[in-house]
Design a protein around this motif. Structure first.
Motif, short mmCIF file in Angstrom:
data_model
loop_
_atom_site.label_atom_id
_atom_site.label_comp_id
_atom_site.label_asym_id
_atom_site.label_seq_id
_atom_site.Cartn_x
_atom_site.Cartn_y
_atom_site.Cartn_z
N THR A 1 0.81 -1.20 0.00
CA THR A 1 0.00 0.00 0.00
C THR A 1 0.84 1.24 0.00
OG1 THR A 1 -0.05 -0.16 2.34
CG2 THR A 1 -1.96 -0.93 1.21
N ARG A 2 0.20 2.32 -0.33
CA ARG A 2 0.90 3.58 -0.31
C ARG A 2 0.65 4.21 1.03
NH1 ARG A 2 -1.79 2.99 -4.44
NH2 ARG A 2 -3.31 4.61 -4.16
N PRO A 3 1.00 5.51 1.21
CA PRO A 3 0.81 6.13 2.51
C PRO A 3 -0.66 6.14 2.86
CG PRO A 3 1.76 7.63 0.92
CD PRO A 3 1.46 6.35 0.21
N ALA A 4 -0.95 6.19 4.13
CA ALA A 4 -2.33 6.21 4.55
C ALA A 4 -2.97 7.50 4.07
CB ALA A 4 -2.40 6.14 6.06
N GLY B 1 2.92 8.17 4.08
CA GLY B 1 3.68 6.96 4.26
C GLY B 1 3.02 6.04 5.25
N ALA B 2 1.83 6.31 5.67
CA ALA B 2 1.23 5.45 6.65
C ALA B 2 0.92 4.11 6.07
CB ALA B 2 -0.06 6.08 7.13
N GLN B 3 1.47 3.10 6.64
CA GLN B 3 1.19 1.76 6.13
C GLN B 3 1.60 0.72 7.11
OE1 GLN B 3 3.71 1.26 2.81
NE2 GLN B 3 4.05 -0.76 3.24
N GLY B 4 1.40 0.28 7.97
CA GLY B 4 1.88 -0.71 8.88
C GLY B 4 3.24 -1.21 8.64
N PRO B 5 3.45 -2.49 8.64
CA PRO B 5 4.80 -3.01 8.46
C PRO B 5 5.36 -2.61 7.13
CG PRO B 5 3.22 -4.69 9.02
CD PRO B 5 2.46 -3.44 8.83
N ARG C 1 1.51 -0.70 3.79
CA ARG C 1 2.18 0.40 4.39
C ARG C 1 1.40 0.99 5.50
NH1 ARG C 1 4.66 5.76 2.71
NH2 ARG C 1 5.49 5.86 4.67
N PRO C 2 1.56 0.66 6.75
CA PRO C 2 0.73 1.11 7.84
C PRO C 2 0.82 2.59 7.98
CG PRO C 2 2.29 -0.49 8.55
CD PRO C 2 2.56 -0.19 7.12
N PRO D 1 0.42 -9.47 10.41
CA PRO D 1 -1.00 -9.13 10.56
C PRO D 1 -1.30 -7.98 9.60
CG PRO D 1 0.00 -9.48 12.70
CD PRO D 1 1.13 -9.46 11.71
N ALA D 2 -2.38 -8.07 8.86
CA ALA D 2 -2.69 -7.07 7.84
C ALA D 2 -2.73 -5.66 8.43
CB ALA D 2 -4.02 -7.40 7.17
N ALA D 3 -2.00 -4.75 7.78
CA ALA D 3 -1.95 -3.36 8.26
C ALA D 3 -2.00 -2.35 7.13
CB ALA D 3 -0.67 -3.15 9.09
N SER D 4 -2.00 -2.79 5.89
CA SER D 4 -2.03 -1.86 4.77
C SER D 4 -3.39 -1.18 4.68
CB SER D 4 -1.75 -2.60 3.46
OG SER D 4 -0.42 -3.03 3.40
N VAL D 5 -3.37 0.01 4.14
CA VAL D 5 -4.61 0.77 3.96
C VAL D 5 -5.59 -0.04 3.11
CG1 VAL D 5 -5.62 2.84 2.93
CG2 VAL D 5 -3.44 2.98 4.15
#
Length: 254
Positions: free
Chosen positions: A14-17, A22-26, A31-32, A144-148
């Motif tokens: 994923t891209r940033p939240a 850049g928000a994207q998890g791991p 990309r948390p 654990p899923a963290a992508s947007v």
């Protein structure tokens, strides 16, 4: 990537939240809230010479495939990770589309190392090393899923150096992690996400057994080329995988 051939195995979770750059998890996968995700990035500077084989094999093997050994990251991998995440072709369809500065990569590596203790057992981001030479090829991950856009499940991620694109490493590694997750870990559903236009990454997901679930749209703070077509979610359940692979042997562990 610059052309379909180069994108043959790039996966960008994923891209940033939508609200955090850049928000994207791991970092590895989706990309948390502060890192990047899947893709194959390559630069010759990221490859190790054969003399590094002993150094690489000294770290315990996580999963082994026909051509690769997956192992945990160590602090010594910072140069290779910086070459991977700093390559413009690799990052073109990930997050804000720009190479990751070395200082940010150092923080990402620190998080990778911390995740080995903080995530469920046998989860995290793992170096993909060539068996014959010990060369750094990229990484693959299970987290654990963290992508947007994802709401549960275990997320599959990958990035490979451009210098080895088109050779099937991403697909080989993704299949091995899917098999490992269902055959040896307590995983019920594997998910992955990428841009709708990232045909290469989508092919890797499909070859690993995942099927398209949906196309969705997010409001990104810095939209990149192709964002107007949205993102896609892929998934596969333990039940489906078992039905398709009940004749196979468990994945090899060192």
């Amino acid at each position: 990537m610059l052309a379909a051939a180069l994108e043959a195995e790039v996966n960008h979770p994923t891209r940033p939240a939508p609200t955090v750059l850049g928000a994207q998890g791991p970092e590895c996968h989706g990309r948390p809230a502060e890192d990047r995700t899947h893709a194959e990035n390559g630069t010759e500077t990221g490859c190790r010479e054969p003399h590094a084989l002993l150094e690489w094999t000294a770290v315990e093997t996580y999963v082994e495939t026909r051509r690769m050994r997956l192992r945990r990251f160590t602090e010594a991998d910072v140069d290779d990770l910086a070459a991977l995440h700093g390559h413009p072709d690799v990052m073109r369809r990930i997050d804000d589309g720009r190479p990751v500065p070395r200082v940010a990569v150092e923080r990402q590596l620190a998080r990778f190392l911390a995740e080995y203790d903080g995530l469920p057992s046998d989860h995290g981001c793992f170096v993909a090393a060539e068996k014959s030479s010990g060369a750094f090829l990229g990484w693959l991950s299970l987290r654990p899923a963290a992508s947007v856009g994802l709401t549960g499940g275990t997320e599959l991620g990958y990035r490979v150096l451009p210098s080895v694109w088109g050779r099937g490493y991403a697909t080989e590694g993704a299949r091995a992690l899917v098999r490992h997750a269902f055959a040896e870990l307590d995983v019920e559903r594997i998910v992955a996400t990428t841009m709708t236009v990232n045909a290469a990454s989508r092919r890797v997901m499909e070859k690993a057994g995942l099927s398209l679930v949906r196309t969705f749209f997010e409001q990104w703070p810095e939209p990149i080329e192709g964002a107007e077509h949205g993102d896609v979610e892929y998934a596969i359940t333990r039940e489906t995988w078992t039905r398709q692979h009940d004749h196979e042997q468990p994945v090899h562990r060192a």
